[in-house]
Design a protein around this motif. Sequence first.
Motif, PDB file in Angstrom:
ATOM      1  N   PRO A  14      -3.561   5.909   4.442  1.00 38.68           N
ATOM      2  CA  PRO A  14      -2.976   6.969   3.620  1.00 38.68           C
ATOM      3  C   PRO A  14      -3.602   8.318   3.956  1.00 38.68           C
ATOM      4  CG  PRO A  14      -3.739   5.131   2.267  1.00 38.68           C
ATOM      5  CD  PRO A  14      -4.269   4.917   3.650  1.00 38.68           C
ATOM      6  N   CYS A  23       4.751  10.910  -0.519  1.00 45.15           N
ATOM      7  CA  CYS A  23       3.494  10.393   0.019  1.00 45.15           C
ATOM      8  C   CYS A  23       3.621  10.351   1.538  1.00 45.15           C
ATOM      9  CB  CYS A  23       3.179   9.008  -0.544  1.00 45.15           C
ATOM     10  SG  CYS A  23       4.164   7.656   0.133  1.00 45.15           S
ATOM     11  N   GLN A  53       0.826  -1.204   0.000  1.00 47.18           N
ATOM     12  CA  GLN A  53       0.000   0.000   0.000  1.00 47.18           C
ATOM     13  C   GLN A  53       0.868   1.265   0.000  1.00 47.18           C
ATOM     14  OE1 GLN A  53      -3.457   0.071   2.726  1.00 47.18           O
ATOM     15  NE2 GLN A  53      -3.015  -2.106   3.043  1.00 47.18           N
ATOM     16  N   LYS A  96       1.537   6.860  -6.898  1.00 48.69           N
ATOM     17  CA  LYS A  96       0.443   7.795  -7.220  1.00 48.69           C
ATOM     18  C   LYS A  96       0.815   9.246  -6.910  1.00 48.69           C
ATOM     19  CE  LYS A  96      -2.971   4.918  -5.437  1.00 48.69           C
ATOM     20  NZ  LYS A  96      -4.231   4.728  -4.745  1.00 48.69           N
ATOM     21  N   GLU A  97       1.557   9.453  -5.824  1.00 49.16           N
ATOM     22  CA  GLU A  97       1.852  10.806  -5.347  1.00 49.16           C
ATOM     23  C   GLU A  97       3.076  11.436  -6.007  1.00 49.16           C
ATOM     24  OE1 GLU A  97      -0.050  12.507  -3.189  1.00 49.16           O
ATOM     25  OE2 GLU A  97      -1.418  10.831  -2.907  1.00 49.16           O
ATOM     26  N   GLN A 127       1.052   3.978  -3.008  1.00 50.86           N
ATOM     27  CA  GLN A 127       0.763   5.388  -2.753  1.00 50.86           C
ATOM     28  C   GLN A 127       1.907   6.266  -3.245  1.00 50.86           C
ATOM     29  OE1 GLN A 127       0.078   6.465   1.347  1.00 50.86           O
ATOM     30  NE2 GLN A 127      -0.446   8.568   0.819  1.00 50.86           N
TER      31      GLN A 127
END
Length: 110
Positions: free
Chosen positions: A38, A23, A10, A17-18, A14
Amino acid sequence: MILSNDIKKQIKNQYKKEFPKECCGLIVSDRGDLTCVPTRNDSLEKDFFRVNPREYLEASNLGEIVAVYHSHTNGNKNFSEFDKFNSINHDITYVMYCPENNSLIQFSPS
């Protein structure tokens, strides 16, 4: 603290994505069961993080916050002095994802 493979995955997802921002999020314990929560990074600078205060409060209702996690985006494979300072002053473990060597490391204030 031993993080499950699911929590590690996870955090890494993340990060993806960030990026290019760091993140960040929280590790919450509910009677020993760890959960990855998150949070939004409210920092205006890409090489820093600031956990959103409202999300911190919401996470605290899920159990005991036992760690803060974040990623580095500047190639630094170690905790910054600022990370260590905050971990010690808040008396909470910091977990960092380092994408350069695909690892998670921990800094404990004790």
